[in-house]
Write a protein that holds these residues in place. Structure first.
Motif, PDB file in Angstrom:
ATOM      1  N   THR A   1       0.833  -1.202   0.000  1.00 38.94           N
ATOM      2  CA  THR A   1       0.000   0.000   0.000  1.00 38.94           C
ATOM      3  C   THR A   1       0.869   1.254   0.000  1.00 38.94           C
ATOM      4  O   THR A   1       0.584   2.231  -0.699  1.00 38.94           O
ATOM      5  CB  THR A   1      -0.933   0.004   1.223  1.00 38.94           C
ATOM      6  N   ASN A   2       1.957   1.196   0.764  1.00 39.47           N
ATOM      7  CA  ASN A   2       2.883   2.330   0.826  1.00 39.47           C
ATOM      8  C   ASN A   2       3.558   2.590  -0.516  1.00 39.47           C
ATOM      9  O   ASN A   2       3.761   3.739  -0.910  1.00 39.47           O
ATOM     10  CB  ASN A   2       3.938   2.074   1.904  1.00 39.47           C
ATOM     11  N   VAL A   3       3.930   1.520  -1.229  1.00 37.05           N
ATOM     12  CA  VAL A   3       4.540   1.683  -2.548  1.00 37.05           C
ATOM     13  C   VAL A   3       3.620   2.483  -3.464  1.00 37.05           C
ATOM     14  O   VAL A   3       4.039   3.464  -4.109  1.00 37.05           O
ATOM     15  CB  VAL A   3       4.855   0.308  -3.184  1.00 37.05           C
ATOM     16  N   PHE A   4       2.368   2.091  -3.537  1.00 33.82           N
ATOM     17  CA  PHE A   4       1.459   2.752  -4.471  1.00 33.82           C
ATOM     18  C   PHE A   4       1.062   4.151  -3.998  1.00 33.82           C
ATOM     19  O   PHE A   4       0.809   5.028  -4.833  1.00 33.82           O
ATOM     20  CB  PHE A   4       0.229   1.870  -4.723  1.00 33.82           C
ATOM     21  N   ARG A   5       1.071   4.380  -2.701  1.00 36.35           N
ATOM     22  CA  ARG A   5       0.837   5.732  -2.211  1.00 36.35           C
ATOM     23  C   ARG A   5       1.924   6.676  -2.721  1.00 36.35           C
ATOM     24  O   ARG A   5       1.641   7.817  -3.105  1.00 36.35           O
ATOM     25  CB  ARG A   5       0.811   5.736  -0.684  1.00 36.35           C
TER      26      ARG A   5
END
Length: 365
Positions: A235-239
């Protein structure tokens, strides 16, 4: 390779700190600039090593610093090279692609028939004409017989003292960009500066969050061995990909306002992440983004969307670098990238089947 990359208790990926971090300068007591003194050992699959190959090309150092390419398959003993070929042309090691003919191959074909032990000279690997080693580990043991950490690429080697200058990619690209080798390159490269003083703080700030959340973020997601850790990291990657997309969208819209939507040449000439010129920030982000659709989407389960389908401005930026700058295209080998990840990470892909897609590896501009 059955080696675990995650912490046993948390299931979170932990990256190793580089052990050797010297520099090259006229003031250094040992490592001083010279032509044909220093040698790079790299993997075409590794995004950290890829940075150094791109920078070497952009700075015109392909005739100053030679390169040996390790095999794409990382086995239980680490990276390997092919047996020395006394009859090979030395000039191969000073080519922009680092001695591998990747740019001339069709990367969209099947990989299943290629053995992990494949020994196609200058396709699967090159050899080591400096030390005639067949394992990267031999370099580390030559430097330190008691070395006990992983044998990582890239390695910048001093052929005079037989010592490792650095195995930290961020430091190596700063060395190559520093201008210490300018006296050995053509004049057209002397004005190339990937970290101009007026942009240095912005580049460092951009690199900082991109490294932790995107460059290393895909690994923290892909090597996670706990579903809670994985879900947090992916989720952090895509944020943060969303953040890059917003930056590039604003940049693109401003350039369209300045030049008009139809003047793509003028737009792309200034379409970069920091400032209006190609910088180290682009180099460091590129090596992750170019691997994203071919590998990270499926292999590291970073599959919210692809770059080509979900991030139009990042995708345009990527294609601009690949198709309009030979330093990026000639050092990007999709065969090495796909085969390495899918054949080397046995815990993630135990059957070693290499997906054929996506097709094409990268879209046309």
């Amino acid at each position: 390779m059955s080696k675990k990359w995650a912490d046993d208790e948390s299931g979170a990926f932990k990256r190793q700190v580089s052990s050797f971090q010297e520099t090259i300068s006229t003031n250094h007591p040992v490592f001083k600039p010279a032509k044909n003194r220093y040698w790079l050992y790299v993997s075409l699959a590794c995004p950290w090593a890829h940075r150094t190959l791109i920078t070497r090309c952009l700075k015109g150092l392909t005739s100053v610093i030679g390169v040996s390419i390790v095999h794409w398959h990382l086995d239980e003993k680490g990276w390997r090279l092919l047996a020395s070929d006394k009859n090979a042309e030395d000039t191969r090691f000073y080519q922009p692609a680092g001695g591998i003919s990747g740019a001339s191959r069709d990367h969209s074909g099947p990989h299943g028939e290629i053995s992990n032990e494949s020994s196609r000279m200058f396709e699967d690997s090159s050899f080591d004409p400096i030390n005639h080693f067949e394992r990267l580990s031999q370099l580390y043991y030559k430097q330190d017989p008691n070395y006990s950490a992983r044998f990582t690429v890239p390695v910048l080697w001093d052929t005079q003292t037989h010592k490792i200058v650095s195995n930290e990619s961020a430091q190596i690209i700063r060395i190559l960009n520093s201008g210490v080798f300018d006296e050995f390159v053509d004049n057209k490269f002397k004005d190339v500066n990937l970290v101009p003083p007026e942009l240095e703080s912005a580049i460092d700030e951009f690199n900082g969050w991109v490294y932790d959340n995107i460059n290393n973020g895909v690994y923290k997601a892909g090597f996670a061995e706990n579903p809670i850790v994985y879900e947090k990291e992916v989720t952090n990657v895509f944020r943060h990909l969303d953040k890059v997309e917003a930056i590039l969208k604003e940049k693109y819209d401003n350039l369209v306002s300045q030049y008009g939507r139809d003047d793509s040449k003028s737009i792309l000439a200034k379409y970069y992440t920091v400032g209006n010129q190609l910088t180290e920030a682009d180099v460091r982000l590129y090596t992750t983004i170019v691997r994203f659709d071919p590998v990270y989407v499926q292999h590291f389960k970073c599959n919210f969307t692809t770059i080509r389908d979900g991030y139009p401005h990042i995708n345009l930026w990527l294609k601009n670098l690949y198709w309009n700058h030979d330093a990026f295209k000639l050092t990007t080998d999709f065969d090495h990238i796909k085969l390495h990840y899918t054949r080397s990470h046995v815990r993630i892909n135990p059957l070693g089947i290499t997906p054929l897609g996506p097709k094409p590896d990268i879209g046309s501009l």
